[in-house]
Design a protein around this motif. Structure first.
Motif: not given
Length: 353
Positions: A171, A184-188, A215, A250-253
């Motif tokens: 992410g 890792l940034l889990r949330e934006i 992004c 593990r991901c970025t949402r």
């Protein structure tokens, strides 16, 4: 969860030597079929055609110009890629179909409706659409920035419940993801639109886009009320885990704004918003055209030569204009500003009460 779009990046489908990673490809197809059997429709936006063709032909660098090279590699590679998809889906008792598109197809109403109708028919009959840009006929000025942009437009067009962008990292990180202490940034959050601090413009090894592009696309799509996830397509069962165990995957949402439903209703109106200074200039004795850098935001789905409302910062309609671009072209021009801004409405096409 009723319908999702999954964008599969070139680096997910390619090994380090550029050859197609058929094991990874087969594993992703297995996951898509598993989701279909749960009643979740999946639209695939797949990269990998150019990389496949390049590896197949082995033409020395410099023998062809960039456009000819891309056309040739994609013509050969797309056939190879779709053959693989077809075989993998068929071995699972499922079917897939090819959808080749261009940026122009998102700018004219007839093309837009036709490709949307085609994909709806495919989904209704249990066929998984595999979408890619038709590089053999696309010209440089009208090419998508990359398949991230295409996946965002497809997600919006098909009103999906989630867009998943699969890449070769987990992410968005707060630094270089290859550095051990990068987090890792889990949330934006919806109000976070400055990605320069942690996303790079560096392009992937086999693709055309960088993390900054991902992004920007993710932020725009999330603003429309469609959640977006960027995750590692090389992790085992990543699609199933994103659905079944999102908190521990593990991901970025990219979070959807709280007023997404209100915004969705606003976006149903074809309108562009301009500031007070622009309003004065376009309504002066010697009016000027409206350009992409004049627009604060816009709403609705529109196409070239349609009439749109011109609205001030407070939401009051101040006039109308015949627009020279589609909503897709305008979004691209705003997200990727050029030295020469795009002319959106010529001064001769402005109408005021």
């Amino acid at each position: 969860m009723r319908r999702i779009t999954v964008k599969i990046g070139s680096n997910v489908l390619a090994r380090d030597d550029g050859t197609l990673d058929v094991t990874r490809m087969s594993a992703i197809v297995d996951q898509i079929v598993a989701l279909n059997r749960r009643g979740i429709e999946v639209i695939v936006v797949s990269s990998g055609a150019v990389a496949s063709g390049r590896n197949e032909l082995q033409i020395p660098a410099g023998d062809l110009d960039a456009v000819s090279e891309r056309q040739l590699f994609s013509a050969v590679g797309q056939a190879k890629l779709m053959n693989r998809y077809f075989d993998f889906f068929r071995s699972n008792g499922s079917a897939c179909g090819q959808v080749l598109t261009t940026k122009e197809f998102f700018t004219t109403r007839s093309h837009y409706r036709n490709q949307k109708r085609c994909m709806e028919v495919m989904l209704a009959n249990g066929v998984v659409p595999v979408v890619n840009e038709n590089d053999t006929i696309s010209i440089t000025e009208l090419m998508f920035t990359d398949n991230d942009e295409l996946s965002g437009l497809v997600a919006e067009m098909m009103s999906v419940d989630m867009l998943v962008i699969l890449t070769s990292v987990d992410g968005i990180f707060d630094g270089d993801p290859t550095v051990p202490d990068a987090k890792l940034l889990r949330e934006i959050a919806p109000d976070n639109d400055d990605f320069s601090k942690y996303a790079t413009t560096k392009k992937s090894q086999f693709g055309r886009g960088g993390m900054t592009t991902k992004c920007k696309i993710a932020h725009r799509v999330a603003a429309l009320g469609i959640p977006v996830v960027i995750a590692n397509g090389k992790r085992e069962d990543i699609l199933l885990k994103l659905i079944d165990d999102p908190e521990n995957t593990r991901c970025t949402r990219f979070l959807v704004p709280a007023d997404a439903e209100l915004k969705r209703k606003t976006y149903a109106k074809r309108e562009i918003f301009v500031g007070c200074e622009v309003e004065k200039e376009i309504r002066s004795e010697h009016p000027r055209s409206i350009f992409s850098n004049d627009i604060l935001r816009f709403g609705g789905e529109f196409f070239r030569d349609e009439l749109v409302r011109i609205v001030d910062e407070k939401g009051k309609v101040i006039g109308f204009g015949k627009i020279l671009c589609s909503s897709a072209e305008l979004a691209s021009a705003i997200e990727n500003p050029a030295e020469e801004p795009l002319e959106v409405i010529p001064c001769d096409y402005l109408f005021f009460d």
